[in-house]
Design a protein around this motif. Structure first.
Motif, mmCIF file in Angstrom:
data_model
loop_
_atom_site.group_PDB
_atom_site.id
_atom_site.type_symbol
_atom_site.label_atom_id
_atom_site.label_comp_id
_atom_site.label_asym_id
_atom_site.label_seq_id
_atom_site.Cartn_x
_atom_site.Cartn_y
_atom_site.Cartn_z
ATOM 1 N N ARG A 166 0.853 -1.192 0.000
ATOM 2 C CA ARG A 166 0.000 0.000 0.000
ATOM 3 C C ARG A 166 0.882 1.232 0.000
ATOM 4 O O ARG A 166 2.023 1.185 0.477
ATOM 5 C CB ARG A 166 -0.872 0.054 1.257
ATOM 6 N N THR B 14 1.370 4.151 1.959
ATOM 7 C CA THR B 14 0.950 4.695 3.251
ATOM 8 C C THR B 14 2.052 5.512 3.908
ATOM 9 O O THR B 14 3.238 5.256 3.713
ATOM 10 C CB THR B 14 0.548 3.582 4.251
ATOM 11 N N TRP C 197 -0.510 -0.160 14.617
ATOM 12 C CA TRP C 197 0.010 0.799 13.642
ATOM 13 C C TRP C 197 -1.147 1.636 13.104
ATOM 14 O O TRP C 197 -2.173 1.082 12.717
ATOM 15 C CB TRP C 197 0.619 0.095 12.429
ATOM 16 N N SER D 132 -1.681 4.239 9.954
ATOM 17 C CA SER D 132 -1.033 4.737 8.731
ATOM 18 C C SER D 132 -2.064 5.522 7.955
ATOM 19 O O SER D 132 -3.258 5.223 8.026
ATOM 20 C CB SER D 132 -0.561 3.605 7.826
ATOM 21 N N HIS E 164 -4.216 -11.017 5.912
ATOM 22 C CA HIS E 164 -3.198 -11.173 6.964
ATOM 23 C C HIS E 164 -3.876 -11.474 8.287
ATOM 24 O O HIS E 164 -5.075 -11.227 8.476
ATOM 25 C CB HIS E 164 -2.318 -9.920 7.068
ATOM 26 N N HIS F 153 -8.884 -8.718 1.064
ATOM 27 C CA HIS F 153 -9.342 -7.348 0.824
ATOM 28 C C HIS F 153 -8.492 -6.643 -0.214
ATOM 29 O O HIS F 153 -7.287 -6.859 -0.295
ATOM 30 C CB HIS F 153 -9.383 -6.537 2.122
ATOM 31 N N HIS G 213 -8.559 -2.676 -2.615
ATOM 32 C CA HIS G 213 -9.186 -1.362 -2.756
ATOM 33 C C HIS G 213 -9.041 -0.900 -4.207
ATOM 34 O O HIS G 213 -8.047 -1.191 -4.857
ATOM 35 C CB HIS G 213 -8.524 -0.320 -1.857
ATOM 36 N N LEU H 231 -3.968 -1.193 12.167
ATOM 37 C CA LEU H 231 -3.725 -2.653 12.197
ATOM 38 C C LEU H 231 -3.030 -3.023 13.492
ATOM 39 O O LEU H 231 -2.120 -2.316 13.939
ATOM 40 C CB LEU H 231 -2.845 -3.094 11.024
ATOM 41 N N ILE I 21 -0.711 -4.902 14.202
ATOM 42 C CA ILE I 21 0.481 -5.645 13.767
ATOM 43 C C ILE I 21 1.459 -5.922 14.914
ATOM 44 O O ILE I 21 1.957 -7.043 15.057
ATOM 45 C CB ILE I 21 1.217 -4.867 12.660
HETATM 46 C C1 1HN Z 1 -2.284 -3.034 4.845
HETATM 47 O O1 1HN Z 1 -2.421 -4.304 4.474
HETATM 48 C C2 1HN Z 1 -3.218 -2.075 4.460
HETATM 49 O O2 1HN Z 1 -4.697 -3.609 3.429
HETATM 50 C C3 1HN Z 1 -3.084 -0.774 4.873
HETATM 51 O O3 1HN Z 1 -4.958 -1.538 2.971
HETATM 52 C C4 1HN Z 1 -2.034 -0.392 5.663
HETATM 53 C C5 1HN Z 1 -0.008 -0.896 6.856
HETATM 54 C C6 1HN Z 1 0.934 -1.810 7.226
HETATM 55 C C7 1HN Z 1 0.845 -3.123 6.839
HETATM 56 C C8 1HN Z 1 -0.208 -3.562 6.065
HETATM 57 C C9 1HN Z 1 -4.381 -2.439 3.560
HETATM 58 C C10 1HN Z 1 -1.073 -1.303 6.066
HETATM 59 C C11 1HN Z 1 -1.192 -2.639 5.672
#
Ligand code: 1HN
Length: 347
Positions: free
Chosen positions: A65, A67, A84, A86, A101, A140, A142, A156, A158
């Motif tokens: 992504r 971010t 996290w 972002s 994930h 998922h 987008h 997330l 994480i």
């Molecule tokens: C992630 O998988 C998404 O799926 C968004 O849109 C932000 C930030 C860190 C790791 C995985 C998403 C993320 C992310």
């Protein structure tokens, strides 16, 4: 502990044993001592960085992504020690390819329109103020079909999942997953908020509704704000799993907070960490004795067990904060504690 005789630590270490050392860090602290620090991110800085990010960072396949991670200098990685936050930036015509994930994820839409997210075959539009859930291990992706860039907060868990050494990740074999019809199936089954389908095995761990729309959330918050205020937070509503009344996700808590014009809350502290996003208005939060003035689009991260209080600097307009926190974990593990500051005038 002093070692008498010839039992040396070198000897103990050979057997993977040790005894207490005078320079051991204190594990049993009298109260939590978080290395996490309070951080304020101003929207004026973030928006400039996002423009540059959009121009300079390409969105690649394989599930990455674009971010801007909100990083906390007090912890090795992440916004707090458990999650996290972002800010994701997606440009017209782009696709953030499908993956899944073990981390639970949420999105709170900050700016823009006409992007959609597909979760397990159900496609949802993303509008300003909507909260979308991507529970653990759900596919998922987008897609942005609009004309202006779109920006949202991703949250997330994480760091929590990694510390429990339970992370899994998988990219979908194609860029996007197929969309099933009707697209908003879960919403139709579970979305009324007053009914649960009879004779159906009901999900309990995560909320069955993928979108909490701004229109419904805002209307509920406004109604609630005409009742009895909380002395610390004024009015806070937590996004719930409508089938259980519990949190929408087991590890991430999401809430909307309403601060009446001119309100100044009392100070308190509690376990658990919080990221605030200013949806509307201007105010200030005093955290560990330092005052942070915020306005629309800003973020503020607050560590566990620090005194904090909120005020609305406007005497005309209500302020609205979106909260992302790890309080469901604290409650589930019996670790939630809260204390009110004794001074009535705050810190
Ligand atoms: C992630 O998988 C998404 O799926 C968004 O849109 C932000 C930030 C860190 C790791 C995985 C998403 C993320 C992310």
């Amino acid at each position: 502990m002093k070692i008498e005789g010839c039992l040396s630590n070198t000897e103990l270490a050979k057997h993977n044993c040790r005894v207490h050392q005078p320079d051991d860090p204190p594990f049993m602290t009298r109260e939590p001592r978080s290395p996490m620090v309070t951080v304020h991110w101003a929207w004026t800085d973030l928006s400039r960085l996002l423009d540059r990010l959009g121009a300079e960072v390409a969105l690649e396949r394989g599930g990455n992504r674009r971010t801007l991670r909100l990083t906390n200098p007090g912890v090795p990685i992440g916004t707090t020690h458990t999650f996290w936050g972002s800010v994701q930036h997606i440009l017209p015509g782009e696709i953030a390819t499908a993956h899944r994930h073990a981390a639970h994820a949420i999105r709170f839409i900050m700016l823009g329109e006409s992007a959609t997210t597909t979760v397990e075959g159900e496609r949802y539009p993303m509008r300003k103020g909507d909260l979308l859930l991507t529970p653990a291990w759900t596919w998922h992706d987008h897609q942005h079909d609009g004309v202006e860039p779109m920006t949202w907060l991703d949250g997330l868990d994480i760091s929590l999942v990694n510390s429990l050494q339970a992370m899994f990740f998988e990219a979908y074999p194609e860029d996007q997953q197929p969309v099933r019809t009707p697209p908003d199936r879960s919403q139709r089954i579970y979305g009324s908020g007053i009914f649960r389908p009879a004779r159906r095995k009901l999900p309990e761990l995560v909320s069955p509704i993928p979108v909490y729309s701004w229109d419904r959330a805002h209307a509920a918050l406004r109604e609630f704000a005409s009742t009895d205020p909380d002395p610390f937070d004024d009015f806070v509503l937590e996004y719930q799993n409508p089938l259980t009344g519990g949190p929408a996700l087991p590890t991430l808590g999401m809430a909307l907070q309403w601060l009446r014009p001119g309100m100044h809350g009392r100070s308190h502290r509690h376990t658990g960490s919080v990221l605030y996003y200013v949806v509307q208005g201007e105010g200030a939060s005093t955290v560990s004795g330092k005052r942070y003035e915020w306005s629309e689009g800003d973020f503020l991260a607050v560590p566990p067990w620090v005194w904090h209080e909120h005020e609305n600097r406007s005497h005309r307009e209500a302020s609205i904060l979106f909260q992302l926190n790890d309080l469901p974990v604290m409650h589930a593990l019996g670790l939630y504690r809260e204390e009110a500051h004794s001074g009535s005038g705050g810190q």
